[in-house]
Each structure stands twice: as structure tokens, then as C-alpha cells.
Design a protein around this motif. Sequence first.
Motif, PDB file in Angstrom:
ATOM      1  N   GLN A   1       9.364  -3.532 -11.089  1.00 43.36           N
ATOM      2  CA  GLN A   1      10.548  -4.247 -10.572  1.00 43.36           C
ATOM      3  C   GLN A   1      10.165  -5.518  -9.829  1.00 43.36           C
ATOM      4  OE1 GLN A   1      13.680  -2.366  -8.436  1.00 43.36           O
ATOM      5  NE2 GLN A   1      13.609  -0.489  -9.657  1.00 43.36           N
ATOM      6  N   LEU A   2       9.049  -5.453  -9.101  1.00 42.91           N
ATOM      7  CA  LEU A   2       8.645  -6.596  -8.272  1.00 42.91           C
ATOM      8  C   LEU A   2       7.876  -7.651  -9.082  1.00 42.91           C
ATOM      9  CD1 LEU A   2       7.412  -4.569  -5.171  1.00 42.91           C
ATOM     10  CD2 LEU A   2       9.352  -6.156  -5.176  1.00 42.91           C
ATOM     11  N   GLY A   3       7.448  -7.259 -10.300  1.00 39.54           N
ATOM     12  CA  GLY A   3       6.626  -8.164 -11.102  1.00 39.54           C
ATOM     13  C   GLY A   3       5.190  -8.205 -10.595  1.00 39.54           C
ATOM     14  N   PHE A   4       4.750  -7.104  -9.945  1.00 39.47           N
ATOM     15  CA  PHE A   4       3.388  -7.016  -9.428  1.00 39.47           C
ATOM     16  C   PHE A   4       2.538  -6.204 -10.392  1.00 39.47           C
ATOM     17  CE2 PHE A   4       4.260  -7.283  -4.537  1.00 39.47           C
ATOM     18  CZ  PHE A   4       4.972  -8.447  -4.725  1.00 39.47           C
ATOM     19  N   LYS A   5       1.206  -6.255 -10.176  1.00 41.84           N
ATOM     20  CA  LYS A   5       0.330  -5.325 -10.875  1.00 41.84           C
ATOM     21  C   LYS A   5       0.250  -4.052 -10.052  1.00 41.84           C
ATOM     22  CE  LYS A   5      -2.484  -9.114 -12.502  1.00 41.84           C
ATOM     23  NZ  LYS A   5      -3.761  -9.743 -12.267  1.00 41.84           N
ATOM     24  N   CYS A   6      -0.353  -3.016 -10.644  1.00 42.86           N
ATOM     25  CA  CYS A   6      -0.367  -1.719  -9.983  1.00 42.86           C
ATOM     26  C   CYS A   6      -1.777  -1.133 -10.094  1.00 42.86           C
ATOM     27  CB  CYS A   6       0.649  -0.841 -10.703  1.00 42.86           C
ATOM     28  SG  CYS A   6       0.807   0.772 -10.016  1.00 42.86           S
ATOM     29  N   LEU A   7      -2.295  -0.589  -9.011  1.00 41.19           N
ATOM     30  CA  LEU A   7      -3.649  -0.017  -9.049  1.00 41.19           C
ATOM     31  C   LEU A   7      -3.608   1.434  -8.557  1.00 41.19           C
ATOM     32  CD1 LEU A   7      -6.713  -0.385  -9.456  1.00 41.19           C
ATOM     33  CD2 LEU A   7      -6.834  -1.244  -7.102  1.00 41.19           C
ATOM     34  N   ASP A   8      -4.078   2.344  -9.426  1.00 45.29           N
ATOM     35  CA  ASP A   8      -4.136   3.777  -9.104  1.00 45.29           C
ATOM     36  C   ASP A   8      -5.573   4.087  -8.673  1.00 45.29           C
ATOM     37  OD1 ASP A   8      -4.349   6.518  -9.115  1.00 45.29           O
ATOM     38  OD2 ASP A   8      -3.564   6.803 -11.146  1.00 45.29           O
TER      39      ASP A   8
ATOM     40  N   LYS B   1       3.557   9.309  -5.647  1.00 39.89           N
ATOM     41  CA  LYS B   1       3.024   7.951  -5.450  1.00 39.89           C
ATOM     42  C   LYS B   1       2.903   7.183  -6.764  1.00 39.89           C
ATOM     43  CE  LYS B   1      -0.899   9.106  -3.556  1.00 39.89           C
ATOM     44  NZ  LYS B   1      -0.826  10.559  -3.650  1.00 39.89           N
ATOM     45  N   SER B   2       2.359   7.852  -7.809  1.00 39.54           N
ATOM     46  CA  SER B   2       2.122   7.135  -9.067  1.00 39.54           C
ATOM     47  C   SER B   2       3.415   6.631  -9.679  1.00 39.54           C
ATOM     48  CB  SER B   2       1.415   8.038 -10.078  1.00 39.54           C
ATOM     49  OG  SER B   2       0.096   8.205  -9.690  1.00 39.54           O
TER      50      SER B   2
ATOM     51  N   GLU C   1      -1.921   2.373  -4.858  1.00 41.72           N
ATOM     52  CA  GLU C   1      -1.665   3.726  -4.334  1.00 41.72           C
ATOM     53  C   GLU C   1      -2.961   4.493  -4.135  1.00 41.72           C
ATOM     54  OE1 GLU C   1      -1.255   6.915  -6.550  1.00 41.72           O
ATOM     55  OE2 GLU C   1      -0.848   5.988  -8.493  1.00 41.72           O
ATOM     56  N   GLY C   2      -2.979   5.321  -3.085  1.00 36.41           N
ATOM     57  CA  GLY C   2      -4.172   6.105  -2.805  1.00 36.41           C
ATOM     58  C   GLY C   2      -4.014   6.955  -1.561  1.00 36.41           C
ATOM     59  N   ARG C   3      -5.100   7.056  -0.795  1.00 33.39           N
ATOM     60  CA  ARG C   3      -5.077   7.858   0.433  1.00 33.39           C
ATOM     61  C   ARG C   3      -5.402   7.008   1.656  1.00 33.39           C
ATOM     62  NH1 ARG C   3      -4.248  10.554  -3.416  1.00 33.39           N
ATOM     63  NH2 ARG C   3      -4.409  12.818  -3.705  1.00 33.39           N
ATOM     64  N   ASP C   4      -6.182   5.931   1.437  1.00 35.31           N
ATOM     65  CA  ASP C   4      -6.719   5.146   2.555  1.00 35.31           C
ATOM     66  C   ASP C   4      -6.468   3.655   2.358  1.00 35.31           C
ATOM     67  OD1 ASP C   4      -8.313   4.804   0.324  1.00 35.31           O
ATOM     68  OD2 ASP C   4     -10.195   4.699   1.464  1.00 35.31           O
TER      69      ASP C   4
ATOM     70  N   ALA D   1       0.854  -1.198   0.000  1.00 31.07           N
ATOM     71  CA  ALA D   1       0.000   0.000   0.000  1.00 31.07           C
ATOM     72  C   ALA D   1       0.881   1.236   0.000  1.00 31.07           C
ATOM     73  CB  ALA D   1      -0.881  -0.010   1.246  1.00 31.07           C
ATOM     74  N   ILE D   2       0.632   2.148  -0.939  1.00 32.53           N
ATOM     75  CA  ILE D   2       1.373   3.419  -0.941  1.00 32.53           C
ATOM     76  C   ILE D   2       0.353   4.547  -0.840  1.00 32.53           C
ATOM     77  CG2 ILE D   2       3.001   4.910  -2.155  1.00 32.53           C
ATOM     78  CD1 ILE D   2       4.208   2.508  -3.491  1.00 32.53           C
ATOM     79  N   ASP D   3       0.299   5.184   0.312  1.00 32.47           N
ATOM     80  CA  ASP D   3      -0.610   6.309   0.525  1.00 32.47           C
ATOM     81  C   ASP D   3       0.194   7.587   0.655  1.00 32.47           C
ATOM     82  OD1 ASP D   3      -3.247   5.021   0.709  1.00 32.47           O
ATOM     83  OD2 ASP D   3      -2.390   3.989   2.450  1.00 32.47           O
TER      84      ASP D   3
END
Length: 229
Positions: free
Chosen positions: A23-30, A13-14, A127-130, A4-6
Motif C-alpha cells: 500500500q505504501l509503495g515500499f519494499k519489504c524485508l522478512d 507480522k509477515s 519485520e523481525g524481533r529486534d 519496523a514491525i517487531d
Amino acid sequence: MIVAIDGPAGAGKSSVARAAAKQLGFKCLDTGAMYRAVAWLAVEEGVALDDEGALGRVAQECRISFIHDEGDPIARGITVNGHDVTEAIRTTEIDKAVSPVSAAPSVREAMTEEQRRIGRTGDYVIEGRDIGTVVFPDADLKIFLTATNEERAHRRVRQNADRGIGSIDYAEVLADIIRRDEADSTRAAAPLKPADDARIIDSTGTYIEDIIENICVLARMVQASDGAC
Ligand code: DC
């Protein structure tokens, strides 16, 4: 695994989330893009931004999808009800509309449910706020990324100039960042704040590559310790 990146607007953040996911081979959600897409649709449909019931219906009934180039897990755009709104959600008008829209509890409920559904489909940097406080309170790693108001405004101006969308007037961007932080931090529903167990990273005057590296090292350490259990 969920990272989680808040943090407040313009903290980077983006860029950090996308690069760390790669780098981690993960998906990303904005998740900010999702609130912006709802705000765009509400404006498009002429919904009053103080009509909580109507905003909730827009959020519940809309179909939000991310646009991916073939083989690329990082989205390059977003659609709502089939409209490509990748650029339209970055205008000054939507910067303003997104605050009341994202403060509506009914909108947050619909978005939180959708974000949890998406997050359960694989390893994600979200990434987000909460995200660390409400959406995924059990996230494996929680980062709260921040920077001074001035640095965030400078970055946002550069980003808007590169994209060719949004204001490139420093004073206007700074005022909008301060206004949105205030709205995001003081709203009753899921206000912007670090989770108690978040690592707070101040990116002021720091190379973004170092922050990405730092987050990837932490994520791999968590992954390794989970694997060892
Ligand atoms: O990350 P961003 O600046 O694109 O987000 C746009 C707005 O959406 C932001 O002002 C607050 C809101 N938001 C939110 O309330 N919760 C999230 N998880 C993400 C964004």
C-alpha cells in the motif's frame, strides 16, 4: 523511511508487513527468513547448533538473496548460496534449529549488518524481533505487533495448512510458539522486546485489514511531518 514491525511468532507480522509495504509503495524485508536460511544451511552442512564460531562463519560466508517476480517489490522466496529454500525454511526441523542459531551473537552481527545494508537502499517495511531496538533504533515508525498465544497458534496452523508445510497439529504449534517466544525473549543478544518508543498493537480478535490500514495511516503521518520539517 523505515517502518519496523517487531513481535512474537505468529502475530501476523509477515502478512501485515507485506500488505502495508504494498500500500505504501515500499519494499519489504522478512528478517526471520534470513535467520531461517542460516539455520537451514547450518543443518545442511552438519554444523553443531551450539558451535557459535562455526555458526558465525556460516552466517558471514553465506549469500542470501530474495526471489522477486518481475516488477514485484515484495519477495516471493529466498535463496541461500543459490539454493531456493523458500519452503525448506518453514519445516518443523528449522522451526527448532532457528532458535539456537538466532541466539548466537556472531550470527546476529552478520545478519544485522546485512539488514542495515539492505534497509539503506530504499523505503522499507522490515519485520523481525529486534528491528526497532537494535537493527534500526532510529526507524521512523516502530510497531510491536502481538496477540494471545492461542490466537497466534491458530493462525500459524491455518498458514501451515495453506502452504502445505509445517505442523498442522494445534497443540504442537502452540508448544513451539511458546518455546520460541521464551527463547527469543530471554536470550542475551538482542532479545525480543518492544522498543521504548514502539506502538504496541494487539491483533487478537482484530481484522488484519484494520491493522494494515492503521499502520499505513501512521506511516503517512510520519512521512508528511518529515516532509514539513
Ligand atoms: O519471524 P520468524 O518466526 O520466521 O523468525 C524465525 C526465528 O528467527 C525466530 O524464532 C527468532 C529469529 N529472529 C530473530 O532472532 N531476529 C529477527 N529480527 C527475526 C527473527
